[in-house]
Design an enzyme around this catalytic site. Structure first.
Site, short mmCIF file in Angstrom:
data_model
loop_
_atom_site.label_atom_id
_atom_site.label_comp_id
_atom_site.label_asym_id
_atom_site.label_seq_id
_atom_site.Cartn_x
_atom_site.Cartn_y
_atom_site.Cartn_z
N GLN A 78 0.84 -1.20 0.00
CA GLN A 78 0.00 0.00 0.00
C GLN A 78 0.88 1.26 0.00
O GLN A 78 1.28 1.75 1.05
CB GLN A 78 -0.94 0.01 1.21
CG GLN A 78 -1.95 1.13 1.10
CD GLN A 78 -3.09 0.97 2.08
OE1 GLN A 78 -3.12 0.08 2.91
NE2 GLN A 78 -4.03 1.87 1.99
N PHE A 79 1.14 1.77 -1.20
CA PHE A 79 1.98 2.95 -1.33
C PHE A 79 1.38 4.18 -0.68
O PHE A 79 2.09 5.11 -0.28
CB PHE A 79 2.31 3.24 -2.80
CG PHE A 79 1.17 3.81 -3.58
CD1 PHE A 79 1.02 5.19 -3.72
CD2 PHE A 79 0.22 2.99 -4.19
CE1 PHE A 79 -0.02 5.73 -4.45
CE2 PHE A 79 -0.83 3.52 -4.91
CZ PHE A 79 -0.95 4.89 -5.05
N THR A 80 0.07 4.19 -0.47
CA THR A 80 -0.58 5.37 0.11
C THR A 80 -0.20 5.58 1.58
O THR A 80 -0.50 6.64 2.14
CB THR A 80 -2.12 5.29 -0.02
OG1 THR A 80 -2.58 4.12 0.66
CG2 THR A 80 -2.55 5.25 -1.48
#
Length: 150
Positions: A78-80
């Site tokens: 999850q890059f967020t």
């Protein structure tokens, strides 16, 4: 590396209508990778995660690790998690690593975590549109960042 660890009664990840992985009691982990992450970050996190005492003992006290309980782990990229909301209302993801850096690190993290746990873990698919379902048990949610070890 930044992770959000959630104690799960059960969790699953679905991609294009097909369940890719599901777990029973254990940990659901969201992981975000930045450019400067490497093997040291992976090693530190894996050791911390498998030894984290967030499961109840016979007295109802969080005193057992996932190794003690024999639970499962589901890891979702999850890059967020590296979103910056300092300016404006649209998050910036400039700190998140590009796929050519983050994919190998994500895969290595999953392999190392599986070895530390002593069994296979469930994973999502890097870059895919995933539907993640979780029954957070407790709820227990812990955030860790290898650049800010608190």
């Amino acid at each position: 590396m930044r992770v959000v660890i959630q104690r799960a009664g059960h969790a699953s990840v679905t991609i294009n209508g097909t369940c890719k992985a599901s777990i029973g009691k254990g940990l659901m982990i969201l992981v975000g990778i930045e450019e400067s992450d490497g093997k040291e970050d992976i090693d530190w996190l894996c050791k911390k995660i498998v030894n984290l005492r967030v499961f109840d003992d016979e007295n109802g006290v969080m005193n057992k690790s996932i190794l003690d309980t024999g639970g499962d782990i589901l890891v979702i990229s999850q890059f967020t998690l590296h979103a910056s909301t300092r300016k404006g209302n649209r998050p910036s993801y400039i700190r998140a690593a590009r796929p050519e850096i983050s994919v190998p690190l994500y895969e290595q993290f999953c392999r190392e975590l599986s070895l530390a746990l002593g069994k296979e873990i469930g994973t999502g698919e890097f870059g895919a549109d995933m539907k993640v379902e979780l029954m957070n048990d407790g709820p227990v949610t812990i955030c860790m960042d290898t650049k800010n070890k608190e």
